[in-house]
Design a protein around this motif. Sequence first.
Motif, PDB file in Angstrom:
ATOM      1  N   ILE A  59     -54.944  15.113  -3.203  1.00 58.82           N
ATOM      2  CA  ILE A  59     -54.157  16.422  -3.159  1.00 58.82           C
ATOM      3  C   ILE A  59     -54.711  17.782  -2.751  1.00 58.82           C
ATOM      4  CG2 ILE A  59     -52.438  17.626  -4.655  1.00 58.82           C
ATOM      5  CD1 ILE A  59     -51.936  15.051  -5.976  1.00 58.82           C
ATOM      6  N   GLU A  60     -55.843  18.128  -3.559  1.00 62.31           N
ATOM      7  CA  GLU A  60     -56.559  19.404  -3.124  1.00 62.31           C
ATOM      8  C   GLU A  60     -57.018  19.469  -1.935  1.00 62.31           C
ATOM      9  OE1 GLU A  60     -59.231  19.263  -6.452  1.00 62.31           O
ATOM     10  OE2 GLU A  60     -57.689  19.454  -7.969  1.00 62.31           O
ATOM     11  N   ILE A  61     -57.723  18.433  -1.325  1.00 60.33           N
ATOM     12  CA  ILE A  61     -58.156  18.297   0.055  1.00 60.33           C
ATOM     13  C   ILE A  61     -57.059  18.502   1.160  1.00 60.33           C
ATOM     14  CG2 ILE A  61     -58.380  16.158   0.726  1.00 60.33           C
ATOM     15  CD1 ILE A  61     -61.329  18.405   0.922  1.00 60.33           C
ATOM     16  N   GLN A  62     -56.101  18.096   0.898  1.00 56.81           N
ATOM     17  CA  GLN A  62     -54.843  18.152   1.885  1.00 56.81           C
ATOM     18  C   GLN A  62     -54.579  19.764   2.049  1.00 56.81           C
ATOM     19  OE1 GLN A  62     -51.100  16.400   0.726  1.00 56.81           O
ATOM     20  NE2 GLN A  62     -50.489  16.328   2.596  1.00 56.81           N
ATOM     21  N   CYS A  63     -54.518  20.474   0.834  1.00 53.86           N
ATOM     22  CA  CYS A  63     -54.158  21.823   0.921  1.00 53.86           C
ATOM     23  C   CYS A  63     -55.235  22.765   1.626  1.00 53.86           C
ATOM     24  CB  CYS A  63     -54.110  22.627  -0.587  1.00 53.86           C
ATOM     25  SG  CYS A  63     -53.900  24.293  -0.670  1.00 53.86           S
ATOM     26  N   ILE A  64     -56.604  22.254   1.438  1.00 53.99           N
ATOM     27  CA  ILE A  64     -57.748  22.949   2.111  1.00 53.99           C
ATOM     28  C   ILE A  64     -57.506  22.550   3.544  1.00 53.99           C
ATOM     29  CG2 ILE A  64     -60.370  22.928   2.287  1.00 53.99           C
ATOM     30  CD1 ILE A  64     -60.146  22.466  -0.845  1.00 53.99           C
ATOM     31  N   SER A  65     -57.457  21.418   3.833  1.00 58.83           N
ATOM     32  CA  SER A  65     -57.086  20.930   5.375  1.00 58.83           C
ATOM     33  C   SER A  65     -56.115  21.866   6.106  1.00 58.83           C
ATOM     34  CB  SER A  65     -57.058  19.526   5.455  1.00 58.83           C
ATOM     35  OG  SER A  65     -55.623  19.136   5.157  1.00 58.83           O
ATOM     36  N   ARG A  66     -55.134  21.980   5.453  1.00 59.57           N
ATOM     37  CA  ARG A  66     -54.086  22.925   5.812  1.00 59.57           C
ATOM     38  C   ARG A  66     -54.676  24.590   6.449  1.00 59.57           C
ATOM     39  NH1 ARG A  66     -48.819  21.033   2.575  1.00 59.57           N
ATOM     40  NH2 ARG A  66     -48.485  19.163   3.811  1.00 59.57           N
ATOM     41  N   SER A  87     -57.213  23.997   9.337  1.00 61.23           N
ATOM     42  CA  SER A  87     -56.529  23.951  10.397  1.00 61.23           C
ATOM     43  C   SER A  87     -55.852  25.212  10.962  1.00 61.23           C
ATOM     44  CB  SER A  87     -55.361  23.017  10.194  1.00 61.23           C
ATOM     45  OG  SER A  87     -54.733  22.787  11.510  1.00 61.23           O
ATOM     46  N   ILE A  88     -55.460  26.164  10.068  1.00 63.28           N
ATOM     47  CA  ILE A  88     -54.900  27.352  10.454  1.00 63.28           C
ATOM     48  C   ILE A  88     -55.892  28.055  10.809  1.00 63.28           C
ATOM     49  CG2 ILE A  88     -53.834  29.358   9.613  1.00 63.28           C
ATOM     50  CD1 ILE A  88     -52.212  27.647   7.664  1.00 63.28           C
ATOM     51  N   CYS A  89     -57.085  28.262  10.288  1.00 65.44           N
ATOM     52  CA  CYS A  89     -58.297  28.952  10.638  1.00 65.44           C
ATOM     53  C   CYS A  89     -58.693  28.486  12.084  1.00 65.44           C
ATOM     54  CB  CYS A  89     -59.395  28.870   9.526  1.00 65.44           C
ATOM     55  SG  CYS A  89     -59.061  29.878   7.962  1.00 65.44           S
ATOM     56  N   ILE A  90     -58.687  27.171  12.367  1.00 66.13           N
ATOM     57  CA  ILE A  90     -59.368  26.675  13.647  1.00 66.13           C
ATOM     58  C   ILE A  90     -58.201  27.129  14.707  1.00 66.13           C
ATOM     59  CG2 ILE A  90     -59.823  24.665  15.042  1.00 66.13           C
ATOM     60  CD1 ILE A  90     -61.926  25.165  13.176  1.00 66.13           C
ATOM     61  N   HIS A  91     -57.081  27.113  14.507  1.00 66.75           N
ATOM     62  CA  HIS A  91     -55.983  27.266  15.551  1.00 66.75           C
ATOM     63  C   HIS A  91     -55.970  28.905  15.735  1.00 66.75           C
ATOM     64  CE1 HIS A  91     -54.421  23.465  16.224  1.00 66.75           C
ATOM     65  NE2 HIS A  91     -54.104  23.267  15.001  1.00 66.75           N
ATOM     66  N   THR A  92     -56.234  29.797  14.698  1.00 68.27           N
ATOM     67  CA  THR A  92     -56.134  31.164  14.877  1.00 68.27           C
ATOM     68  C   THR A  92     -57.577  31.586  15.471  1.00 68.27           C
ATOM     69  OG1 THR A  92     -55.079  31.302  12.823  1.00 68.27           O
ATOM     70  CG2 THR A  92     -56.015  33.212  13.526  1.00 68.27           C
ATOM     71  N   PHE A  93     -58.734  31.082  15.223  1.00 69.14           N
ATOM     72  CA  PHE A  93     -59.671  31.432  15.833  1.00 69.14           C
ATOM     73  C   PHE A  93     -60.490  31.041  16.999  1.00 69.14           C
ATOM     74  CE2 PHE A  93     -59.951  33.135  11.466  1.00 69.14           C
ATOM     75  CZ  PHE A  93     -59.796  34.544  11.670  1.00 69.14           C
ATOM     76  N   CYS A  94     -60.452  29.605  16.887  1.00 69.63           N
ATOM     77  CA  CYS A  94     -60.899  28.827  17.951  1.00 69.63           C
ATOM     78  C   CYS A  94     -60.244  28.503  19.356  1.00 69.63           C
ATOM     79  CB  CYS A  94     -61.560  27.400  17.304  1.00 69.63           C
ATOM     80  SG  CYS A  94     -62.985  27.566  16.083  1.00 69.63           S
ATOM     81  N   ASP A  95     -58.943  28.343  19.112  1.00 71.29           N
ATOM     82  CA  ASP A  95     -58.014  28.085  20.149  1.00 71.29           C
ATOM     83  C   ASP A  95     -58.161  29.053  21.258  1.00 71.29           C
ATOM     84  OD1 ASP A  95     -57.440  25.452  19.184  1.00 71.29           O
ATOM     85  OD2 ASP A  95     -55.257  25.911  18.701  1.00 71.29           O
TER      86      ASP A  95
END
Length: 154
Positions: A115-122, A125-133
Amino acid sequence: MQEIHASVFCYRGPLLSRKGVSGIHPWCDHLTDLTLCSLLQIDFEDVIAEPEGTHSFDGIWKASFTTFTVTKYWFYRLLSAIFGIPMALIWGIYFAILSFLHIWAVVPCIRSYLIEIQCISRVYSICIHTFCDPLFEAIGKMFSSIQATVRKEI
């Protein structure tokens, strides 16, 4: 005698009868080659094997066979009588503790971790899409104008 070994070492359910067991859990019958059940079904010929051309006297062979078989049978019964109930108690306690820890500690810890890792993965994912994409999109556009031509010269 092998029937005793199979029923003693391969627990098949709540019935204690050694002969004509019905309504069993045949988990042991489905195991293959190197199982506890087949490993412990040892005959005299499996332990003492004379190669072809080398044989002892028939009387010696028969006496050895009888001694081995009877000793194995009665010594097992003696050890079972002395240590069977204490070992059953020890293993029962061990598996009760193992089950308790698995039910009340391990599974809840794994569930909470997921449950905790699911929150961290979101968030990740937002950080990757914001900076790397945007970065990789820009690099892709830079290299998209490069053209390669292959010529075969003879």
